[in-house]
Design a protein around this motif. Sequence first.
Motif, short mmCIF file in Angstrom:
data_model
loop_
_atom_site.label_atom_id
_atom_site.label_comp_id
_atom_site.label_asym_id
_atom_site.label_seq_id
_atom_site.Cartn_x
_atom_site.Cartn_y
_atom_site.Cartn_z
N ALA A 276 0.83 -1.21 0.00
CA ALA A 276 0.00 0.00 0.00
C ALA A 276 0.86 1.25 0.00
O ALA A 276 0.44 2.30 -0.49
N TRP A 277 2.06 1.15 0.58
CA TRP A 277 2.95 2.33 0.62
C TRP A 277 3.97 2.29 -0.52
O TRP A 277 4.30 3.33 -1.06
N THR A 278 4.44 1.11 -0.88
CA THR A 278 5.44 1.06 -1.96
C THR A 278 4.81 1.44 -3.29
O THR A 278 5.47 1.96 -4.17
N ALA A 279 3.49 1.20 -3.43
CA ALA A 279 2.82 1.54 -4.69
C ALA A 279 2.60 3.04 -4.81
O ALA A 279 2.12 3.51 -5.82
N ARG A 280 2.95 3.78 -3.76
CA ARG A 280 2.64 5.22 -3.76
C ARG A 280 3.90 6.07 -3.74
O ARG A 280 3.90 7.18 -3.25
N GLU A 281 5.00 5.50 -4.28
CA GLU A 281 6.27 6.21 -4.22
C GLU A 281 6.22 7.57 -4.88
O GLU A 281 6.96 8.48 -4.54
#
Length: 283
Positions: A276-281
Amino acid sequence: MADTSPATLILGGSGRTGSLVAQHMADRGVRAYTASRRGSDRFFDWDDPITYADVLAGVDRVYLVPPVMRVRYADQVAAFLNQAEIAGVWHITLLSTYNGDLAPREIDVATVEADLAGREAFTHSILRPAWVMQNFTDDHLPVINGVLAVPSGGAAEAFVDAADIAAVAVDTLLEPDAHAGARYGLTGPRAITFDEVAATIAAVSGQVVVYQDLDQETWINGAIAAGVPADYAAMLSWLTGAIIAGNGSTPTGDVETVIGRPATSFAAFAERNAAAWTAREDR
Ligand SMILES: NC(=O)c1ccc[n+]([C@@H]2O[C@H](COP(=O)([O-])OP(=O)(O)OC[C@H]3O[C@@H](n4cnc5c(N)ncnc54)[C@H](OP(=O)(O)O)[C@@H]3O)[C@@H](O)[C@H]2O)c1
């Protein structure tokens, strides 16, 4: 022959906890219907009372997620409960909020709890979750440009996994008598600060994430500017004010008592949801 035994109705059936309750029910082969305005088995709209009777047909227990993002909804819930009595429902599990009985009077949390508890037609269980961990993965509390900005005064909260709320809800729905009259404060195993949240997100995502303690009014005004209804400021003020005052949730052990395993830690939740966070770099 078709199974015509009474079913469980899951309001908010497309939402965070309702969809997980429905999944548990399906896994166990228990008859259940989800209900909401979109993406559920049955159409249901809190703002259209005509839908109340239809959605309750063939139902004997209900997972009740009240209208969301509102502060005044006690009349709607009362009308729904009246209809549930007529339909022959005999158990309601209510999704409320941590310390719901202490909610300010301008928010209907305590009023709805008291209404349900005062009805003799149903057994009831009241779930009172702490801040839900999924707030950090579904845009309620986003990390933007490496910054997690929330007012907290550096104090802690015992965040709870929505999956644990759902697991508790399922137990109350499957064994209503065992949980009749219960009020469960649903928390994670430990109260942690937002600094720890940011550090954990950083660790699982491999990105730099820092916590910024924002002024409460600035944060609430920002939420309203982003589309949150203006009167919901009272709810946001209560929820963040409790943490700032050092009265955030503390671990209760109720999740483990009900489902027989420890509540999920924020670290385990973050590992499970690192994408969920790595997809929002790029944010
Ligand atoms: N976030 C937190 O930290 C936290 C902590 C404690 C308690 N809570 C409580 O948890 C509740 C939310 O539960 P949740 O997280 O499982 O749900 P959610 O993910 O917020 O989803 C809301 C559900 O309600 C449905 N819904 C919204 N408006 C509706 C309407 N007018 N009529 C019928 N259904 C409607 C939505 O589907 P449609 O839009 O398709 O209708 C969706 O299924 C709130 O009452 C909140 O106060 C939240």
